[in-house]
Design an enzyme around this catalytic site. Structure first.
Site, PDB file in Angstrom:
ATOM      1  N   ASP A 178       0.806  -1.212   0.000  1.00 10.16           N
ATOM      2  CA  ASP A 178       0.000   0.000   0.000  1.00 10.16           C
ATOM      3  C   ASP A 178       0.843   1.267   0.000  1.00 10.16           C
ATOM      4  OD1 ASP A 178      -1.913  -1.920   0.273  1.00 10.16           O
ATOM      5  OD2 ASP A 178      -2.943  -0.991   1.955  1.00 10.16           O
TER       6      ASP A 178
ATOM      7  N   CYS B  29       1.980  -7.517   5.563  1.00  8.73           N
ATOM      8  CA  CYS B  29       1.453  -6.163   5.344  1.00  8.73           C
ATOM      9  C   CYS B  29      -0.064  -6.206   5.294  1.00  8.73           C
ATOM     10  CB  CYS B  29       2.052  -5.535   4.093  1.00  8.73           C
ATOM     11  SG  CYS B  29       1.686  -6.425   2.576  1.00  8.73           S
TER      12      CYS B  29
ATOM     13  N   CYS C 177       4.717  -1.013   8.329  1.00 13.27           N
ATOM     14  CA  CYS C 177       4.630   0.361   8.843  1.00 13.27           C
ATOM     15  C   CYS C 177       4.378   0.390  10.348  1.00 13.27           C
ATOM     16  CB  CYS C 177       3.540   1.111   8.120  1.00 13.27           C
ATOM     17  SG  CYS C 177       3.817   1.222   6.335  1.00 13.27           S
TER      18      CYS C 177
ATOM     19  N   SER D 178      -6.241   4.714   4.990  1.00  9.57           N
ATOM     20  CA  SER D 178      -5.113   4.012   5.592  1.00  9.57           C
ATOM     21  C   SER D 178      -5.232   4.069   7.102  1.00  9.57           C
ATOM     22  CB  SER D 178      -3.805   4.684   5.154  1.00  9.57           C
ATOM     23  OG  SER D 178      -2.743   4.302   5.985  1.00  9.57           O
TER      24      SER D 178
END
Length: 566
Positions: free
Chosen positions: A78, A119, A191, A466
């Site tokens: 992403d 992810c 992330c 997100s």
């Protein structure tokens, strides 16, 4: 064993011949054949360590009496695809990963599996495949990335997206943007904030599909390799005990997971993914079931995007177990079985407890009185939508509609300074079918934050956000514009009211009159995987899945607070 179908008896000599060609011996072939599935790719840090972890998983399987059979599937990153047409592939990849795991494992009649994921979409896909196949299985998340360091301050990919907005507003120059870009991502791992990956990694532990604490270990931490080895041993224990995912997944497990998401102000994508996992598991679960979990669960974890800390600090503070311990002590979790054979409460109780930490607060001293999202309905979202509350706590916004037919149009308007205080940015035709693929709007929302407009405008969309998004944002509006949802009928300047207290999103525009002249837009894609997905996908309010068993019936959702049926 399932694998006897491909390896036992005279007529399976051809299959055994091919297995021998891979290096397997007689003793290897007679043992249980265990899939080691991973989404390794070197296109991004998120899945970069999974092939190494697969070696440790395989060693654990061998030590426990099994034969590992390794294969990988795809991943769409992403953070790279965001803001481009490539982002349409992201949510679609969840379905492709799930399908490919099913086909490879069933196609070779494998006995059990360990799924390594890294992810946003690979994690729910792992859970969906586990539920669909219902063979002994364990999931392991590759772990969070360490945070970067910029001018002696920790940063994540979130700050890079926001720096783009600051750069567009002239607040920082090219050199500073380049420095932020180079400092943000130091190595392997997904992330670092409580964005979608870390939210879903916590969800898998709470559902009981991953051992408590294993997913919290950062990607580059030395303990990650041992966790992978233990998962190899554990899947063999699951096989011997015939402990399967559907023995673990229940309404109670989903309720526990929804509360963990609320308590950590986690990604709203967890709503979409939990709905999809529940459908694969055959567990009755609707979008409305998230509301009581959020309204009755305070935010107790101080995590990005709205808080101060990353997943690395959460790991040091005791990880998901510490959050679970606080919720259990307050009577906000119910005990459920897990993949380890121990219950959720036993797993949480066995976890070490850090005494000096400031990441997770007691329920009696919350950061916010309620969870980080709310489910809204109204004449703009009859099937529901999600208001993200991971910001400064505003609960009401009204303003004039600024209508954009795509994310690119909206981003260009933000960067050109064409938005004003009080605007409600409307991004439509970005839903599951209309996008197709229900893109995330992080580029737009981060640009608004970077320009200092996070508290001045609202944004509503039939697309997604997100986990790094914060501000007054409403996503997953259903029905979507491409399928005639009311958001398709909005005009520039229409008054829109969003209210978290009454749980409504509405307009006083004459939508009924406009509907008579509305025509569905032409499909953006007419061939390939995206076109196929657009034809098959269900509503975001039902998880945006393509699995046939999830599509025949349309849910009737009843609001739990006021008895209003949507």
């Amino acid at each position: 064993m399932r694998s006897d179908l491909i390896k036992t008896g005279p007529d399976r000599a051809p299959a055994r011949a091919m297995l021998r060609a891979t290096g397997l011996k007689d003793g290897d072939i007679t043992k249980p054949l265990v899939a080691v599935v991973h989404t390794w790719s070197n296109v991004s840090p998120c899945n970069l360590n999974l092939r190494d972890l697969a070696e440790h998983v395989s060693a654990g399987i061998r030590a426990a009496g099994g034969t590992p059979i390794e294969f990988n599937t795809i991943a769409v990153t992403d953070g790279i695809a965001m803001g481009t047409p490539g982002m349409r592939a992201s949510l679609i990849s969840r379905e492709v990963i799930t399908d490919s795991i099913e086909l490879a494992v069933d196609g070779h009649c494998l006995d059990a599996m360990v799924v390594l994921c890294g992810c946003d979409k690979t994690i729910p896909a792992a859970a969906m495949a586990m539920a669909r196949l219902n063979i002994p299985a364990v999931a392991l998340y590759g772990g969070s990335i360490a945070h970067g360091n910029h001018n002696n301050h920790p940063i994540t990919i979130q700050q890079v997206f926001e720096a783009v907005g600051a750069h567009g507003a002239g607040k920082i120059d090219d050199a500073e943007l380049a420095a932020v870009e180079k400092d943000a991502c130091p190595g392997a791992g997904a992330c670092g904030g409580q964005f979608t990956a870390n939210t879903m990694a916590m969800v898998l532990q709470t559902l009981g599909l991953s051992p408590m604490g294993f997913n919290d270990i950062p990607a580059t931490h030395p303990a990650k390799a041992h966790a992978a080895y233990r998962c190899g041993e554990l899947v063999m224990d699951c096989l011997r005990a015939q402990r399967k995912p559907l023995d673990i997944l229940s309404r109670t497990a989903f309720s526990n997971a929804a509360r963990m998401v609320a308590a950590t102000a986690g990604s709203t994508n967890a709503v979409l993914h939990l709905l999809a996992i529940a459908r694969e598991a055959g567990v009755p679960w609707t979008i409305e079931d998230f509301e009581p979990a959020s309204v009755h669960t305070p935010v107790i974890a101080d995590l990005l995007p709205g808080g101060r800390y990353t997943a690395v600090e959460l790991f040091g503070a005791g990880g998901s177990a510490r959050v679970a311990q606080e919720l259990i002590a307050a009577g906000m979790q119910e005990d459920t079985p897990t993949v380890t054979g121990r219950s959720l409460f036993e797993e949480a109780a066995a976890a070490p407890r850090a005494e000096q930490q400031d990441v997770v607060h007691p329920v009696s001293q919350p950061l916010k009185p309620r969870g980080g999202y709310s489910i809204l309905y109204g004449n703009l979202a009859p099937e529901g939508c999600i208001l993200k509350l991971a910001g400064k706590g505003a609960t009401h916004f009204e303003g004039r509609a600024r209508v954009f037919e795509s994310e690119e149009q909206a981003f260009a308007a933000v960067q050109a300074g064409k938005l004003a205080k009080g605007d409600v940015v409307v991004i439509r035709n970005e839903g599951p079918a209309g996008g197709p693929g229900m893109r995330e709007m992080l580029g737009v929302t981060a640009a608004l934050i970077g320009r200092g407009m996070g508290d001045d405008v609202a944004l509503i969309t039939d697309g997604r956000f997100s986990g790094a998004t914060h501000g007054f944002m409403v996503g997953h509006i259903a029905p979507e514009a491409a399928r005639g949802g009311p958001i398709a009928l909005l005009h520039e300047g229409d008054r829109i009211v969003i209210d978290a207290q009454s749980r409504t999103i509405s307009t006083d525009a004459d939508l009924a009159t406009r509907r008579a002249s509305w025509q569905p837009p032409a499909p953006k894609v007419t061939r390939g995987a995206l076109a196929k997905y657009a034809q098959l996908v269900g509503s975001a309010s039902e998880g945006a899945t393509t699995h046939p068993s999830t599509q025949p019936t349309k849910q009737t959702v009843t609001r739990t607070d006021a008895g209003v049926t949507a």
